[in-house]
Design a protein around this motif. Sequence first.
Motif, short mmCIF file in Angstrom:
data_model
loop_
_atom_site.label_atom_id
_atom_site.label_comp_id
_atom_site.label_asym_id
_atom_site.label_seq_id
_atom_site.Cartn_x
_atom_site.Cartn_y
_atom_site.Cartn_z
N UNK A 122 32.79 44.63 31.22
CA UNK A 122 34.03 44.87 32.23
C UNK A 122 33.02 44.77 33.55
N UNK A 123 31.99 45.39 33.63
CA UNK A 123 31.11 45.30 34.95
C UNK A 123 30.42 43.65 35.23
N UNK A 124 30.19 43.30 34.28
CA UNK A 124 29.66 41.91 34.37
C UNK A 124 30.82 40.93 34.77
N UNK A 125 31.96 41.04 34.15
CA UNK A 125 33.22 40.04 34.07
C UNK A 125 33.93 40.20 35.52
N UNK A 126 33.82 41.29 36.25
CA UNK A 126 34.66 41.56 37.40
C UNK A 126 34.57 40.53 38.43
N UNK B 298 44.18 38.74 34.00
CA UNK B 298 44.29 37.86 32.56
C UNK B 298 42.84 37.61 32.01
N UNK B 299 41.93 37.28 32.82
CA UNK B 299 40.71 36.98 32.51
C UNK B 299 40.08 38.35 31.95
N UNK B 300 40.22 39.23 32.97
CA UNK B 300 39.32 40.60 32.48
C UNK B 300 39.79 41.23 31.43
N UNK B 301 41.13 41.17 31.30
CA UNK B 301 41.73 41.81 29.84
C UNK B 301 41.79 40.84 28.70
N UNK C 255 36.06 38.62 22.88
CA UNK C 255 34.69 39.02 22.13
C UNK C 255 34.77 40.02 21.05
N UNK C 256 35.93 40.75 21.21
CA UNK C 256 36.02 42.02 20.33
C UNK C 256 36.78 41.53 18.84
N UNK C 257 37.52 40.49 18.99
CA UNK C 257 37.85 39.76 17.72
C UNK C 257 36.83 38.96 17.18
N UNK C 258 36.01 38.18 17.99
CA UNK C 258 35.00 37.25 17.53
C UNK C 258 33.89 38.42 17.04
N UNK D 158 32.14 33.77 24.77
CA UNK D 158 33.30 33.86 24.64
C UNK D 158 33.88 34.26 25.77
N UNK D 159 34.91 33.50 26.33
CA UNK D 159 35.87 33.95 27.52
C UNK D 159 35.84 32.83 28.78
#
Length: 259
Positions: free
Chosen positions: A4-8, A28-31, A38-41, A52-53
């Motif tokens: 979260x902190x890196x993707x924001x 969309x991208x954040x969630x 990444x959670x699924x992968x 992933x993302x």
Amino acid sequence: MTIEKISLPPNISYGYFFSLLPLYFLFCCFTYSSFVPPLIYSFMGSLRDIAIGPVAVVSLLLGSMLSNEIDPNQNEAEYLRLAFTATFFAGITQVTLGFLRLGFLIDFLSHAAIIGFMAGAAITIALQQLKGLLGIQKFTKKTYIISVMRSVWGCVHHGWNWQTILIGVSFLSFLLLTKYIGKKNKKFFWVPAIAPLISVILSTFFVYITHAEKKGVQIVKNIEKGINPSSVNQIYFTGDYLLIGLRHEYIIAGDMNMD
């Protein structure tokens, strides 16, 4: 929390690359793109070192191509629908390739082609960052080096914003310094990990107390609360724009596979 902190910060910038409001990419991208895949992968993937993302080059290239079809400043609604169409069918293509187990096709790409793609993508992204780093308001929509440099140097006397440059260079230096500290001493591995979050907090606080937006520093401004409504009804399933979206979705799928 790490994701979260890196993707924001990147997800907000992807919205500008795509010529869309940060609201769409922030949610969309954040969630969906930065957290769920990444959670699924982590349960189904087999490769440890993989990104992933969302990626900047896809946002940049697709935004440039769609802008040639519809001007986002003059017809934002139609541009948004075209973006939804292209990305929706790109996702369908990605799922199909994965279901048919066609990932082995990447093995036939030469090493030189992959290196060339990565180098070209890095140069393209770096050149586009000059707009935000220098605070240029009117910037070319093209991604060619000549067009970008002409746009940059054409605004050197009246388009550059020194406050934006000061903020950008300061926090860029801070990030590079923390990265150096983390590599130099393994005990401080956590320093570069929290550096992006610290940069966001400090830069936001600095702009807030100095009212730098009144000096020409661009800010995200207000973001609507709540969850974005479904966009299924905005996707083109017929008409000329459907063909345009399909034409560009192959480029998106190809770039994502290369990444």
